[in-house]
Motif scaffolding. Structure first.
Motif, PDB file in Angstrom:
ATOM      1  N   LEU A 283       0.888  -0.955  -0.214  1.00  0.00           N
ATOM      2  CA  LEU A 283       0.048   0.009  -0.015  1.00  0.00           C
ATOM      3  C   LEU A 283       0.790   1.232   0.042  1.00  0.00           C
ATOM      4  O   LEU A 283       1.894   1.160   0.491  1.00  0.00           O
ATOM      5  N   PRO A 284       0.472   2.329  -0.690  1.00  0.00           N
ATOM      6  CA  PRO A 284       1.411   3.448  -0.691  1.00  0.00           C
ATOM      7  C   PRO A 284       1.286   4.034   0.635  1.00  0.00           C
ATOM      8  O   PRO A 284       0.489   4.126   1.259  1.00  0.00           O
ATOM      9  N   LEU A 285       2.518   4.706   0.927  1.00  0.00           N
ATOM     10  CA  LEU A 285       2.578   5.398   2.270  1.00  0.00           C
ATOM     11  C   LEU A 285       2.198   7.099   2.012  1.00  0.00           C
ATOM     12  O   LEU A 285       2.691   7.510   1.147  1.00  0.00           O
ATOM     13  N   ALA A 286       1.878   7.559   2.951  1.00  0.00           N
ATOM     14  CA  ALA A 286       1.822   9.135   2.868  1.00  0.00           C
ATOM     15  C   ALA A 286       3.336   9.530   3.021  1.00  0.00           C
ATOM     16  O   ALA A 286       4.060   9.137   3.779  1.00  0.00           O
TER      17      ALA A 286
ATOM     18  N   ALA B 167       9.772   9.461  -3.890  1.00  0.00           N
ATOM     19  CA  ALA B 167      10.087   8.379  -4.772  1.00  0.00           C
ATOM     20  C   ALA B 167       9.611   7.390  -4.333  1.00  0.00           C
ATOM     21  O   ALA B 167       8.953   6.333  -5.252  1.00  0.00           O
ATOM     22  N   LEU B 168       9.855   6.788  -3.187  1.00  0.00           N
ATOM     23  CA  LEU B 168       9.348   5.539  -2.546  1.00  0.00           C
ATOM     24  C   LEU B 168       7.569   5.373  -2.683  1.00  0.00           C
ATOM     25  O   LEU B 168       7.097   4.330  -2.980  1.00  0.00           O
ATOM     26  N   ASP B 169       6.896   6.473  -2.375  1.00  0.00           N
ATOM     27  CA  ASP B 169       5.613   6.466  -2.459  1.00  0.00           C
ATOM     28  C   ASP B 169       5.091   6.285  -4.023  1.00  0.00           C
ATOM     29  O   ASP B 169       4.179   5.508  -4.244  1.00  0.00           O
ATOM     30  N   MET B 170       5.830   6.796  -4.828  1.00  0.00           N
ATOM     31  CA  MET B 170       5.407   6.495  -6.489  1.00  0.00           C
ATOM     32  C   MET B 170       5.559   5.120  -6.648  1.00  0.00           C
ATOM     33  O   MET B 170       4.758   4.663  -7.446  1.00  0.00           O
ATOM     34  N   VAL B 171       6.407   4.349  -6.035  1.00  0.00           N
ATOM     35  CA  VAL B 171       6.765   2.852  -6.593  1.00  0.00           C
ATOM     36  C   VAL B 171       6.070   1.960  -5.227  1.00  0.00           C
ATOM     37  O   VAL B 171       6.241   0.644  -5.828  1.00  0.00           O
ATOM     38  N   GLY B 172       5.456   2.505  -4.479  1.00  0.00           N
ATOM     39  CA  GLY B 172       4.992   1.501  -3.238  1.00  0.00           C
ATOM     40  C   GLY B 172       6.021   0.683  -2.635  1.00  0.00           C
ATOM     41  O   GLY B 172       5.871  -0.374  -2.361  1.00  0.00           O
ATOM     42  N   ARG B 173       6.886   1.353  -2.122  1.00  0.00           N
ATOM     43  CA  ARG B 173       7.925   0.792  -1.325  1.00  0.00           C
ATOM     44  C   ARG B 173       8.290   1.817   0.088  1.00  0.00           C
ATOM     45  O   ARG B 173       7.654   2.603  -0.133  1.00  0.00           O
TER      46      ARG B 173
END
Length: 564
Positions: free
Chosen positions: A9-12, A441-447
């Protein structure tokens, strides 16, 4: 192109790095983080460049050898075909003048005093080198002084050299920071997380500034983060340094390490003990302790001067070309090394760092394919990282693009082939506003971000980005994720241990076609997004208030007519 991205799940964005640090945007700070599209990262390029650079034909890519000649020519060809331009005023390379000093005929380390005459064997008990371009070193009856952690940090109210003149004397220094044993990250030197004051490089630099004849660090495996075997192998044989106009004559005559047992014996002969002095050194207000003993040692030097090369490519910016986003990776490795059981004596350095160099080429391709960004993108393949970050240090001291005009950047070193992961390790998280770019960047790729498991080892200070950081330029350093899609954290830790035990800095660090390349692509995509966001935005991210590099950046910016 994003491949095999972890399905989580994407993170804020604001909470992305909460796992590794508490980040509060400084008062008055407003970052313009541009929206960017994913890059087209070529798996084929990553494979081809890694395979080629780590082949036996390149002989381990040791600077100053035929392996360097082949590496530099290959990188120039790849950068040109990627659609990049020469980055050094029309040239693809920057000469890096180096000096190789090989010590020999080491004497015993002799400790003398009113009731002491102790002798310690080279390699077994102590190691020493000189940075000076001198045919021989002779230190005779140099007064020994215990200087705690050897730190002078005015901004922290700390001075381990207070009230003493070190001219001609030998400093005995503890490794790491005074609060390295702290469980958390609170303390005068960031608690468990090492600062630059804890690195051996700093301790030698400070000893030289104090006028010491020699500096000897006490080896202790936990705070050093490696055993005596690593010290012995690294500090014997040829040592490379940057050439200077004065032949490094402003350095100490000798820098070295002593076994902890040797230090304990010295302290006992001085009428005290190492444990008591070490405890005292952890407290603010510690004063250096003259030991009433002297040290003597000597050795000969064979000196060879040569030039190595950094390779520099760029994609000029369309709107603000004088503002630069930096990407770094070191192309070098160890060359020929101790043979394994099969007789293989080539340290190919496939992971360390053909992978990072391949990522540099693939990023250049992806950015060129996307077209120029507002700011210029620079791709710097540096030499002699394995010999002490020398190529990066030379560039940072002699920048083609002014450091005050360098917005920030990313560094890629030893991208290990564990497979796609749900996370990425942020080395040095909580130091700069670049955390926001990483988080986006992490939010964009779901990491998600994972904190360093061993912040006391100071990995942020051990790769090429550090030479920029210590001169004020904010830099990101990411390492492998631990939570693998195939096998989770347990599998990630097992693969990391296997690499460290079986391949790191040895002949077994070789290319494998069956590596899980999708994870490599995923990681390079993160670097692409961070670099592109920096290049398309207008903000100048800074170090966080209180960070050891903040004052340096602020001073650099204040003195600059343009740039930051």
């Amino acid at each position: 192109m994003i491949h095999h991205v972890a399905k989580v799940l994407p993170l804020a964005v604001a909470g992305l790095l909460s796992a590794c640090t508490t980040y509060a945007e400084p008062e008055g700070s407003s970052l313009d983080i541009a929206r960017v599209a994913p890059g087209e990262i070529s798996e084929r390029t990553l494979k081809d460049v890694t395979r080629t650079l780590s082949s036996d034909e390149f002989e381990g890519r040791m600077p100053g050898t035929v392996g360097e000649e082949k590496t530099v020519a290959y990188l120039i060809d790849r950068f040109a075909k990627a659609g990049l331009q020469p980055g050094n005023n029309g040239s693809w390379t920057q000469d890096v003048p180096l000096v190789e000093i090989t010590g020999s005929d080491f004497s015993e380390l002799r400790i003398g005093g009113p009731a002491a005459d102790m002798r310690f064997a080279p390699s077994k008990d102590y190691v020493a080198v000189t940075y000076r371009e001198a045919p021989s070193i002779a230190i005779a009856d140099s007064e020994l002084v215990f200087v705690g952690y050897g730190i002078v940090a005015p901004e922290r109210g700390w001075n381990d050299y207070a009230g003493i003149d070190m001219k001609g004397k030998t400093a005995i220094i503890l490794v790491n920071d005074p609060d390295y044993e702290t469980e958390g990250l609170d303390g005068p030197f960031n608690g468990r997380a090492m600062t630059y004051y804890g690195r051996w490089t700093y301790k030698y630099e400070e000893a030289a500034r104090q006028g010491a004849a020699a500096a000897l660090i006490v080896h202790d495996t936990f705070p050093a983060a490696y055993g005596w075997n690593v010290v012995e192998s690294s500090w014997t044989g040829p040592q490379a340094f940057a050439q200077t106009d004065n032949g490094n004559m402003d350095e100490t005559m000798a820098n070295g390490w002593v076994q902890k047992g040797v230090a304990e014996a010295i302290m006992k002969a001085a009428g005290t003990d190492l444990a008591t002095l070490s405890a005292a050194a952890k407290t603010k207000g510690f004063k250096p302790v003259p030991l009433g003993l002297t040290a003597s040692l000597g050795f000969r030097n064979d000196i060879r001067k040569y030039a190595s090369q950094n390779v520099i490519a760029m994609l000029p910016g369309s709107e603000r070309p004088d503002e630069v986003v930096m990407h770094t990776a070191h192309w070098d490795h160890l060359g020929r090394c101790t043979p394994d059981a099969t007789g293989d004596d080539i340290c190919n350095g496939a992971v360390d760092n053909a992978t990072g160099t391949a990522a540099l080429v693939a990023l250049g391709e992806a950015h060129a394919k996307a077209g120029p960004a507002d700011r210029s993108l620079v791709f710097l393949a540096v030499t002699a990282e394995e010999q002490g970050l020398l190529g990066a240090a030379y560039y940072a001291a002699n920048p083609v693009f002014p450091l005050a005009s360098t917005v920030g950047g990313v560094n890629m070193d030893a991208i290990r082939m564990y497979g796609p992961a749900r996370d990425i390790t942020v080395v040095g998280g909580g130091k700069s506003e670049l955390d926001r770019y990483v988080g986006t960047a992490l939010d964009m790729v779901g990491r998600r971000a994972t904190p360093e498991s061993t912040p006391e080892k100071g990995f942020y200070y051990r790769s090429d980005h550090f030479e920029f950081a210590k001169r004020g330029v904010p830099m990101v350093y990411l390492k492998d994720g631990e939570d693998l899609l195939d096998g989770g954290v347990e599998a990630g830790k097992a693969k990391a241990a296997a690499y460290n035990d079986q391949a790191y800095h040895g002949p077994n660090d070789e290319y494998r076609e069956d590596w899980p390349w999708g994870g490599f692509v995923d990681d390079v995509e993160l670097y692409y997004l961070i670099g592109r966001m920096l290049a398309e935005g207008e903000s100048w991210p800074n170090w966080l208030p209180g960070d050891e590099f903040r004052a340096i950046r602020d001073k650099s910016c204040a003195a600059s007519a343009g740039g930051c």
